[in-house]
Structure formats: structure tokens, C-alpha cells
Design a protein around this motif. Structure first.
Motif, PDB file in Angstrom:
ATOM      1  N   CYS A  59      32.742  13.514 -46.171  1.00  0.00           N
ATOM      2  CA  CYS A  59      32.108  13.463 -47.493  1.00  0.00           C
ATOM      3  C   CYS A  59      32.886  12.574 -48.461  1.00  0.00           C
ATOM      4  O   CYS A  59      32.338  12.110 -49.455  1.00  0.00           O
ATOM      5  CB  CYS A  59      31.987  14.861 -48.064  1.00  0.00           C
ATOM      6  SG  CYS A  59      31.119  15.980 -46.965  1.00  0.00           S
ATOM      7  N   CYS A 127      33.362  17.518 -52.032  1.00  0.00           N
ATOM      8  CA  CYS A 127      33.010  18.449 -50.960  1.00  0.00           C
ATOM      9  C   CYS A 127      33.390  19.859 -51.440  1.00  0.00           C
ATOM     10  O   CYS A 127      34.482  20.073 -51.984  1.00  0.00           O
ATOM     11  CB  CYS A 127      33.733  18.064 -49.678  1.00  0.00           C
ATOM     12  SG  CYS A 127      33.164  18.947 -48.227  1.00  0.00           S
ATOM     13  N   ASP A 128      32.505  20.777 -51.182  1.00  0.00           N
ATOM     14  CA  ASP A 128      32.465  22.104 -51.799  1.00  0.00           C
ATOM     15  C   ASP A 128      33.692  22.585 -52.583  1.00  0.00           C
ATOM     16  O   ASP A 128      33.694  22.647 -53.805  1.00  0.00           O
ATOM     17  CB  ASP A 128      32.151  23.147 -50.723  1.00  0.00           C
ATOM     18  CG  ASP A 128      30.749  22.980 -50.164  1.00  0.00           C
ATOM     19  OD1 ASP A 128      30.163  21.881 -50.291  1.00  0.00           O
ATOM     20  OD2 ASP A 128      30.221  23.941 -49.590  1.00  0.00           O
ATOM     21  N   CYS A 200      26.893  16.770 -49.352  1.00  0.00           N
ATOM     22  CA  CYS A 200      25.583  17.279 -48.937  1.00  0.00           C
ATOM     23  C   CYS A 200      24.564  16.987 -50.043  1.00  0.00           C
ATOM     24  O   CYS A 200      24.835  17.196 -51.221  1.00  0.00           O
ATOM     25  CB  CYS A 200      25.657  18.770 -48.670  1.00  0.00           C
ATOM     26  SG  CYS A 200      26.613  19.165 -47.198  1.00  0.00           S
TER      27      CYS A 200
HETATM   28 FE1  FES Z   1      31.078  18.189 -47.637  1.00  0.00          FE
HETATM   29 FE2  FES Z   1      28.690  19.618 -47.572  1.00  0.00          FE
HETATM   30  S1  FES Z   1      30.134  19.258 -45.972  1.00  0.00           S
HETATM   31  S2  FES Z   1      29.673  18.629 -49.216  1.00  0.00           S
END
Ligand code: FES
Length: 579
Positions: A59, A127-128, A200
Motif C-alpha cells: 500500500c 494502510c490501516d 484499499c
Molecule cells: Fe493496506 Fe488495506 S491492506 S490499506
């Protein structure tokens, strides 16, 4: 023109570079060892760039070069960039779960900033867990900080169908389990679901948390919606570099931005976005670091009055973040809910939120709906309480089949993920579509790290019958890209003896979202007997980081911070000694 509040001799970095002593001699000579002449750093703000790039972080793949755009901006504005690599926390690769390490990155960020000669920071994440972790660290350190979101990846594509991160993985996995997808097609889905760098592109945790960072006022206006592969993302990165230098001179710190009103704005925006359930945990933790008392009740209040207007999956049925950007992005969305927002709060631009979104427009009323034509009339999340969750649990009503909003069914209980995974594929499993599937020992301590296991798979037997949703209950979290009647974050968790630990197969469980209740229909005398017989599962860690995590992690309703990192734990940490 920047409103100067600091002079060069008041810069934090001047403590390292300015004195006529032996230590400062060392700092200056080592800067020159790296090829920097005094003219390049003397009297200039030193700007840290906390970069969460790594070879294990798809990401953030573009951060390897995007950091150069940030540096360009810093240099242009008269600052001196200092890139500091930070823990990368890849949601897809890191096991057992990134949530085990959110607080480790938060500590990494805080201590990197404290220990180095820096005056301000650009936080590169997306990323999260990287967003809340970097913001937690920067909030505690409280030097001027600006957040640079990685940006969502491009839409997925397979055979001309649009694919959404996570959401379509779960959906097509069920189709594959039902025998409807060939091996070749499955490989093609793998190749098509993540087509570029970036986070995502559904309204998962990444998009939720970057939108929250923006609505709190910690990003440039519109920054969280720009796709990672858009040239506008590069320009935004450079602008972050330019702006942070000005913020240092203005002494515009997170504390001046992250007020209670700013967090209330973030909760409102999260609801209108149809946010990930993870938002609750991270926002509570961040607010507490900022000294603001935000709790589950604040989400419940916003949930009752703010409609979901972002038609982005999984709450929406069609669009993805790329569409959201073209439709006007977060400024467009905020312009539609202005009357729910505090427009007078300060942001990283040095202007108010109201000034930032003045003139924002929406270009597609189906992607960003009006409040009169929402995706879901009430908020995205509902907080439930009852004898099964005295300290609360969470459901995302906008992403589940409406018939489950009021439901009574028998419990089918699993004590751990491996036994659940095995049983769920059993064609003879004694289960009906009315059952309530329960997974326990999946909370902050039990998981450990509260993995995203909350969207329990539908039993194979029922999948073949066409069942695609049922009530599932756990002390785990779930991915923001997940959907279904999943009740999550049950607090206190079962591993430490919360009521979820007492449920037995066949017990009746009643869920009523309108009444915000979740109850186990078992007499208190029987529960007391079970409580007396309950034994805590075996210890997860005997040493190392996990050992520390287990002893200090707080419950989901308290934000899962470490107790010793919370602002109220003790006196603020001072600046490091330089001798
Ligand atoms: Fe990185 Fe979803 S895996 S934002």
C-alpha cells in the motif's frame, strides 16, 4: 504570509546545532559528514519525514519515491528534510495482526521525534493502523505535524467487473466455496483486485482513518481522497513539505488543532462516510492522547443524527474511492453535512475547516448523496449494550441484511479460530441460518491483538443453500471492507472473563439494534454458576513485546492504547538531555 511565532534560535533543533560546545560540535560535524554545508541547515527548521515504506508494504510502495516530493517541498520552503524510517505495518502481510503493533508504531513515532533534532514532521502513512499509530505518536510529542495519506489504489477490475478491496475477496471467496468460480478465474481475480500502489479503495479502515485525519484538521484539504496513482498526489506531497515548514514558524501544533470539537467533527464525518468499525477504537485512543474525553456515547449520539451519504462499498452498493474522489472527495462530502460540523476549528492550513471547504462542490449526486437521499438514514455504526456486553459492542447496520437488525437465535460457540475454521467446513455441522455464530478469545488480550476475525465465515453447508449473511458475535474486530450482521468489540473481552466467556451452545441470544441492546437469555443464577466455574485460557506470552502488550493493553471501548501511553498516566515527558 506566515505569521511568525518562532525565531531561528527558538527552534527545537537549535538545541542540537547552535551551542558552542563539544556535543553541538559533534552534531555539526556529523551533518557535514553527510555532505551538508552549514548554509543548508543553520537557522532552518529541520523537518522529520516519518516514512512507513517497506518492501513488505504494497500500500505504501510509492512512498519510496514520494518522499522525494516531500523533500522538494521542504527545501523549497527553506526547511531541511530528515527522513526517518518507521515501522511499516502492512495489513496484508504482518501477523498475527497489525493491531498487535499499532501501539509499537505509535511509540516508534513518538520516540523518533523526541530523540532527534527535528522541529516538525510529515507523517507518511495510510494502510490501516499506520494512520492512527503515527497520529498517536505525533499527538503525544506535540510538535507541528501534517499527515500525508498514501491515497487509495485504483479500482479493481476482473472481466470488466469493478472489484473492491476486501469486500469482493470475501464475496468471491464464498462463490468459490460454493463451487461457482474456476481455478483460472480465481487467479484472475487475484491479479485484478489490487491494480496499483495505494490503500484499499473501498471504505475500509484505511479510507476511514485518512478521512478522519482530514476531518480532524491534520491533512491538507482534500488530501485523503486523492488516488495514490494520480499526479495530484505528488503535488499534494510537495505541498505537505512546503506547509510543514510554515507550520513550524507559526508554532501550529497538534494540540491547537485536536480539540474536542475537531474529534466531534471526525465522528460526524465517519458516520456520513459509512465508516469502518475500527474508527471507534482508534479515535477514542487518539482523543485520549489529545486530552479529550471521547467515548462510545459520542459515536452513539452522532450515529442517531448523521445519515450515511457516501455511496462507497461496503455500506454503499456500487462505488469505490476513485469514484468518490471524482465526485468531489471529502470536501464535497463535508459541504453536504456542514450543519453537523464545527466549522470554526483550526486545521494544518492555518485556516478553519469552514474556510477550507468553502466553495467545495459535489459533482455526482449518486456517489455523494444529499442528506435527503442517503444510503442509510441513521449513522453507520450502532453501539449495543446488555448483559452480554456491559461495556458495549458495535454493529454496522448499514452493511448488513436489514432482517438481522432484530433477531433471536441459538448460540453456536467456538473458543478459537482454528476450531471454528475446521467446523465451518463440516457438511454435517448442526447449524441453521438463524444461529448466532460466536467466536471468543479474539479480543485485545485473547487474540492476541484483536484480529479482524469478526466476519466469521458462513458455514459451508449454508453457503451451498444460498445463505450469505447471518448474525455473528465476537470480541474481535473486522476489516472495514467486511460486511454482514457482525457484532464486534464485545467488552469486556471473553479472555479476561467477560460475559461472552459464559455462553454455551444453544443459549438464546437477542439482538435489537433499534433498542441498542444485546442480551443473553440465561438466568443470572445460572450465569453466576458458570462464572464460578470459568477458568482463564492459557497465557499467550511469557516474554518479549507480547508480554508487555498483554499487561498494558486496554479494552476496545477504551481505545486499546497501552495504559502507560495515555496522557493521564503521568507527567509529560520532557525534552532529552544533551550532554
Ligand atoms: Fe493496506 Fe488495506 S491492506 S490499506
Amino acid at each position: 504570509m506566515t505569521d511568525l511565532k518562532k525565531t531561528p534560535d527558538q527552534l527545537r533543533s537549535a538545541r542540537w546545532f547552535a551551542p558552542d560546545d563539544l556535543r553541538a560540535f559533534g552534531h555539526r560535524s556529523r551533518a557535514m559528514q553527510m555532505g551538508y554545508a552549514p548554509e543548508e541547515w543553520k537557522g532552518r527548521p529541520v523537518i522529520a519525514i516519518l516514512n512507513t515504506w517497506s518492501d513488505a508494504q504494497p500500500c505504501h510502495m510509492h512512498f519510496k519515491s514520494r518522499v522525494d516530493d516531500v523533500k522538494r517541498g521542504i527545501l523549497m520552503a527553506g526547511g531541511f528534510p530528515m527522513e526517518l524510517p518507521a515501522l511499516s505495518l502492512s495489513e496484508s502481510f504482518l501477523k498475527p495482526t497489525t493491531m498487535l503493533y499499532r501501539n509499537l508504531l505509535a511509540m516508534d513515532a513518538e520516540e523518533l521525534l523526541r530523540g532527534h533534532p527535528v522541529d516538525g514532521v510529515v507523517l507518511m502513512g495510510g494502510c490501516d493502523k499506520t494512520t492512527p499509530a503515527l497520529l498517536l505518536g505525533a499527538t503525544s510529542m506535540n510538535i507541528p505535524a501534517i499527515y500525508l495519506p498514501a491515497g487509495p489504489m485504483l479500482r479493481g477490475n476482473w472481466k470488466g467487473k469493478m472489484l473492491g478491496s476486501g469486500s469482493d475477496a470475501w464475496k468471491y471467496w464464498d462463490e468459490r466455496r460454493a463451487g461457482k468460480i474456476s481455478d483460472k478465474d480465481w487467479v484472475d481475480v487475484e491479479a485484478g483486485i489490487a491494480r496499483s500502489y495505494g490503500t484499499c479503495m473501498t471504505m475500509g479502515t484505511a479510507s476511514t482513518m485518512t478521512a478522519i485525519a482530514e476531518s480532524i484538521g491534520m491533512t491538507l484539504p482534500g488530501a485523503s481522497s486523492i488516488p495514490a496513482a494520480d499526479a495530484g498526489h505528488i503535488r499534494m506531497a510537495s505541498e505537505c513539505g512546503r506547509r510543514i515548514v510554515e507550520m513550524v514558524w507559526e508554532d501550529l501544533t497538534p494540540k491547537k488543532i485536536q480539540t474536542r470539537k475537531a474529534f466531534e467533527n471526525a465522528i460526524v464525518v465517519a458516520m456520513a462516510m459509512g465508516c469502518s468499525t475500527n474508527a471507534i477504537i482508534h479515535l477514542i485512543a487518539q482523543a485520549r492522547r489529545a486530552g479529550q474525553d471521547i467515548g462510545l456515547d459520542d459515536f452513539e449520539i452522532a450515529s442517531r443524527k448523521v445519515p450515511v451519504i457516501a455511496n462507497v462499498r461496503p455500506s454503499g452498493d456500487k462505488y469505490l474511492m476513485e469514484d468518490f474522489f471524482y465526485a468531489g472527495g471529502l470536501p464535497g462530502l463535508m459541504s453536504r453535512i456542514e450543519n453537523h460540523l464545527h466549522l470554526d476549528v483550526m486545521t494544518v492550513t492555518g485556516k478553519t475547516l469552514g474556510e477550507n471547504i468553502a466553495g467545495a462542490e459535489v459533482y455526482n449526486d449518486d456517489v455523494i448523496r444529499t442528506v435527503k437521499d442517503p444510503i442509510y438514514a441513521e449513522g453507520a455504526l450502532a453501539v449495543l449494550k446488555g448483559n452480554l456486553a456491559p461495556d458495549g459492542c458495535v454493529i454496522k447496520p448499514s452493511a448488513c441484511e436489514r432482517r438481522f437488525l432484530k433477531h433471536t437465535g441459538p448460540a453456536l460457540v467456538f473458543d478459537d479460530y482454528p476450531s471454528m475454521k475446521k467446523a465451518i467446513e463440516d457438511p454435517d455441522l448442526d447449524v441453521s441460518a438463524d444461529h448466532v455464530l460466536i467466536l471468543r478469545n479474539a479480543g485485545p488480550q485473547g487474540g492476541p491483538g484483536m484480529p479482524e476475525w469478526g466476519m466469521l465465515p458462513i458455514p459451508a453447508k449454508l453457503v451451498k443453500q444460498g445463505v450469505r449473511d447471518m448474525v455473528r458475535l465476537s470480541d474481535a474486530r473486522m476489516s472495514g471492507t467486511s460486511y454482514g450482521a457482525c457484532i464486534l468489540h464485545v467488552s469486556p473481552e471473553s479472555y479476561i472473563g467477560g460475559p461472552l466467556a459464559l455462553v454455551q451452545n444453544g443459549d438464546r441470544i437477542t439482538l435489537d439494534v433499534a433498542a441498542r441492546s444485546i442480551n443473553l437469555d440465561v438466568p443470572e443464577a445460572e450465569l453466576a454458576k458458570r462464572r464460578a466455574e470459568w477458568k482463564q485460557p492459557e497465557t499467550r506470552f511469557e516474554r518479549g513485546y507480547g508480554w508487555m502488550f498483554t499487561r498494558h493493553i486496554k479494552q476496545a471501548n477504551e481505545g486499546c492504547d497501552f495504559d502507560f501511553l495515555e496522557t493521564g498516566f503521568g507527567a509529560p515527558v520532557g525534552e532529552p538531555s544533551i550532554y
